[in-house]
Design a protein around this motif. Structure first.
Motif, PDB file in Angstrom:
ATOM      1  N   LYS A 195       0.800  -1.225   0.000  1.00  0.00           N
ATOM      2  CA  LYS A 195       0.000   0.000   0.000  1.00  0.00           C
ATOM      3  C   LYS A 195       0.835   1.278   0.000  1.00  0.00           C
ATOM      4  CE  LYS A 195      -3.899  -2.247   2.236  1.00  0.00           C
ATOM      5  NZ  LYS A 195      -4.828  -2.259   3.351  1.00  0.00           N
ATOM      6  N   ALA A 196       2.100   1.172   0.345  1.00  0.00           N
ATOM      7  CA  ALA A 196       2.941   2.371   0.361  1.00  0.00           C
ATOM      8  C   ALA A 196       3.096   2.906  -1.060  1.00  0.00           C
ATOM      9  CB  ALA A 196       4.309   2.041   0.952  1.00  0.00           C
ATOM     10  N   PRO A 197       3.172   4.238  -1.220  1.00  0.00           N
ATOM     11  CA  PRO A 197       3.320   4.813  -2.561  1.00  0.00           C
ATOM     12  C   PRO A 197       4.574   4.297  -3.263  1.00  0.00           C
ATOM     13  CG  PRO A 197       2.831   6.522  -0.952  1.00  0.00           C
ATOM     14  CD  PRO A 197       3.100   5.265  -0.186  1.00  0.00           C
ATOM     15  N   MET A 198       4.460   4.069  -4.549  1.00  0.00           N
ATOM     16  CA  MET A 198       5.581   3.591  -5.346  1.00  0.00           C
ATOM     17  C   MET A 198       6.528   4.746  -5.674  1.00  0.00           C
ATOM     18  SD  MET A 198       5.129   0.383  -5.600  1.00  0.00           S
ATOM     19  CE  MET A 198       6.226  -0.101  -6.916  1.00  0.00           C
ATOM     20  N   TRP A 199       7.704   4.414  -6.190  1.00  0.00           N
ATOM     21  CA  TRP A 199       8.723   5.424  -6.508  1.00  0.00           C
ATOM     22  C   TRP A 199       8.229   6.436  -7.525  1.00  0.00           C
ATOM     23  CZ3 TRP A 199      10.378   5.956 -11.492  1.00  0.00           C
ATOM     24  CH2 TRP A 199      10.097   4.901 -12.354  1.00  0.00           C
ATOM     25  N   TYR A 200       7.448   5.988  -8.510  1.00  0.00           N
ATOM     26  CA  TYR A 200       7.014   6.911  -9.563  1.00  0.00           C
ATOM     27  C   TYR A 200       6.033   7.955  -9.037  1.00  0.00           C
ATOM     28  CZ  TYR A 200       3.333   3.334  -9.850  1.00  0.00           C
ATOM     29  OH  TYR A 200       2.349   2.434  -9.546  1.00  0.00           O
ATOM     30  N   VAL A 201       5.361   7.655  -7.929  1.00  0.00           N
ATOM     31  CA  VAL A 201       4.491   8.654  -7.301  1.00  0.00           C
ATOM     32  C   VAL A 201       5.347   9.814  -6.787  1.00  0.00           C
ATOM     33  CG1 VAL A 201       2.853   9.064  -5.418  1.00  0.00           C
ATOM     34  CG2 VAL A 201       2.771   6.913  -6.678  1.00  0.00           C
ATOM     35  N   GLY A 202       6.498   9.483  -6.197  1.00  0.00           N
ATOM     36  CA  GLY A 202       7.412  10.515  -5.725  1.00  0.00           C
ATOM     37  C   GLY A 202       7.983  11.337  -6.865  1.00  0.00           C
ATOM     38  N   VAL A 203       8.316  10.675  -7.975  1.00  0.00           N
ATOM     39  CA  VAL A 203       8.832  11.391  -9.143  1.00  0.00           C
ATOM     40  C   VAL A 203       7.802  12.408  -9.618  1.00  0.00           C
ATOM     41  CG1 VAL A 203       9.512  11.185 -11.573  1.00  0.00           C
ATOM     42  CG2 VAL A 203      10.358   9.532  -9.902  1.00  0.00           C
ATOM     43  N   PHE A 204       6.554  11.964  -9.746  1.00  0.00           N
ATOM     44  CA  PHE A 204       5.509  12.852 -10.245  1.00  0.00           C
ATOM     45  C   PHE A 204       5.262  14.009  -9.290  1.00  0.00           C
ATOM     46  CE2 PHE A 204       1.205  14.289 -11.100  1.00  0.00           C
ATOM     47  CZ  PHE A 204       1.265  14.467 -12.479  1.00  0.00           C
TER      48      PHE A 204
ATOM     49  N   ASN B  20       5.652  19.868  -8.202  1.00  0.00           N
ATOM     50  CA  ASN B  20       5.833  20.727  -7.031  1.00  0.00           C
ATOM     51  C   ASN B  20       6.423  22.082  -7.426  1.00  0.00           C
ATOM     52  OD1 ASN B  20       6.445  21.927  -4.611  1.00  0.00           O
ATOM     53  ND2 ASN B  20       7.823  20.324  -3.906  1.00  0.00           N
ATOM     54  N   PRO B  21       5.647  23.151  -7.374  1.00  0.00           N
ATOM     55  CA  PRO B  21       6.187  24.466  -7.739  1.00  0.00           C
ATOM     56  C   PRO B  21       7.326  24.934  -6.838  1.00  0.00           C
ATOM     57  CG  PRO B  21       3.910  24.652  -6.922  1.00  0.00           C
ATOM     58  CD  PRO B  21       4.235  23.202  -7.005  1.00  0.00           C
ATOM     59  N   LYS B  22       7.314  24.510  -5.559  1.00  0.00           N
ATOM     60  CA  LYS B  22       8.388  24.917  -4.645  1.00  0.00           C
ATOM     61  C   LYS B  22       9.733  24.378  -5.118  1.00  0.00           C
ATOM     62  CE  LYS B  22      10.275  24.609  -0.039  1.00  0.00           C
ATOM     63  NZ  LYS B  22      10.456  23.748   1.112  1.00  0.00           N
ATOM     64  N   ALA B  23       9.740  23.182  -5.693  1.00  0.00           N
ATOM     65  CA  ALA B  23      10.993  22.594  -6.164  1.00  0.00           C
ATOM     66  C   ALA B  23      11.616  23.441  -7.269  1.00  0.00           C
ATOM     67  CB  ALA B  23      10.749  21.164  -6.659  1.00  0.00           C
ATOM     68  N   TYR B  24      10.785  23.909  -8.201  1.00  0.00           N
ATOM     69  CA  TYR B  24      11.296  24.745  -9.297  1.00  0.00           C
ATOM     70  C   TYR B  24      11.803  26.087  -8.762  1.00  0.00           C
ATOM     71  CZ  TYR B  24       9.194  21.375 -12.459  1.00  0.00           C
ATOM     72  OH  TYR B  24       8.879  20.224 -13.121  1.00  0.00           O
ATOM     73  N   ALA B  25      11.049  26.661  -7.824  1.00  0.00           N
ATOM     74  CA  ALA B  25      11.459  27.949  -7.248  1.00  0.00           C
ATOM     75  C   ALA B  25      12.772  27.805  -6.487  1.00  0.00           C
ATOM     76  CB  ALA B  25      10.360  28.481  -6.330  1.00  0.00           C
ATOM     77  N   ALA B  26      12.902  26.719  -5.711  1.00  0.00           N
ATOM     78  CA  ALA B  26      14.120  26.504  -4.927  1.00  0.00           C
ATOM     79  C   ALA B  26      15.325  26.297  -5.832  1.00  0.00           C
ATOM     80  CB  ALA B  26      13.943  25.298  -4.000  1.00  0.00           C
TER      81      ALA B  26
END
Length: 199
Positions: free
Chosen positions: A104-113, A118-124
Motif C-alpha cells: 500500500k505504500a506509494p511507489m517510486w514513480y508517485v514521488g517522481v511525479f 511541485n512548484p516549490k521545487a522549481y522555485a528553490a
C-alpha cells in the motif's frame, strides 16, 4: 570555500523547509514506515533531479511562458496533491509486521511525479542556480557542480524527513492516534501547496 558553504546553507534551507516534498516524505514515513517509504523517497529525489535538469537548463521557464500552459499544469498538480493527501489521510494504522503496508505504500514513480508537479521545487532550484556561482568563468562545470550538490542535499533532506515521520510510527499503532496524525499530515501537505501557490 565561502561560496560553497553559502550554497549548501541555502540548499538546506530551501529544500529542507516544510513543503510538499518534505511533508509528504514525513507523512509516508509515519503512515507506512521507514523501510516501505524508501522507494517513495527515492522517487522524490529522482524527481528533484529532473527538476534540477529542467530548471538549470531554462526549460521550465520556456514552457511556463507558453500561453495557457501554466493554468493547466497548476490544475493537474493540485488534483494530484489532493489525491496524495487523501491516500495519506486514509492510510490504515501501521501493522506490527514490517511487510504489513508494503503493497500500500506509494511507489517510486508517485514521488517522481510529485516532485515534477511541485512548484516549490522549481522555485528553490531556480534560486540556487541563479543566486550562487561556485566556479566563475566555467558555466557548464558550475551548473554540474551545483546540480550534484543540490541533489545530494535533497537526498539527505528527504531521508531525514522520512525518518522523522517514521519516528512517529511507534505512536501510530492506536487507530485513533494514527488517523489524527495521518489527517494532520494530509492537511499540512495541502496547506503547503496553498502557501506555495499564493507565494
Amino acid at each position: 570555500m565561502e561560496g560553497l558553504a553559502s550554497f549548501l546553507l541555502a540548499a538546506f534551507a530551501l529544500t529542507g523547509s516544510p513543503g510538499p516534498n518534505t511533508l509528504s516524505a514525513a507523512a509516508v514515513g509515519a503512515s507506512f514506515g521507514r523501510l516501505n517509504g524508501l522507494r517513495y523517497v527515492a522517487g522524490l529525489s529522482a524527481g528533484v533531479g529532473l527538476v534540477i535538469l529542467i530548471a538549470g537548463t531554462g526549460v521550465s521557464g520556456a514552457v511556463m511562458a507558453l500561453p495557457g500552459v501554466a493554468p493547466v499544469i497548476t490544475a493537474c498538480a493540485m488534483a494530484y496533491f489532493l489525491y496524495l493527501a487523501c491516500r495519506i489521510a486514509t492510510a490504515p494504522p501501521l501493522g506490527k509486521s514490517a511487510q504489513y503496508q508494503t503493497s500500500k505504500a506509494p511507489m517510486w514513480y508517485v514521488g517522481v511525479f510529485l516532485s515534477l508537479a511541485n512548484p516549490k521545487a522549481y522555485a528553490a532550484m531556480g534560486a540556487l542556480f541563479s543566486g550562487h556561482v561556485l566556479q566563475p568563468d566555467q558555466p557548464v562545470t558550475d551548473a554540474l557542480t551545483k546540480g550534484i550538490l543540490a541533489l545530494a542535499v535533497v537526498c539527505l533532506v528527504n531521508l531525514i524527513w522520512l525518518s522523522v515521520g517514521a519516528g512517529l510510527a511507534r505512536y501510530l499503532q492506536n487507530p485513533r492516534t494514527s488517523r489524527l496524525v495521518n489527517v494532520s499530515f494530509a492537511v499540512l501537505l495541502l496547506l503547503s501547496i496553498v502557501a506555495v501557490a499564493l507565494g
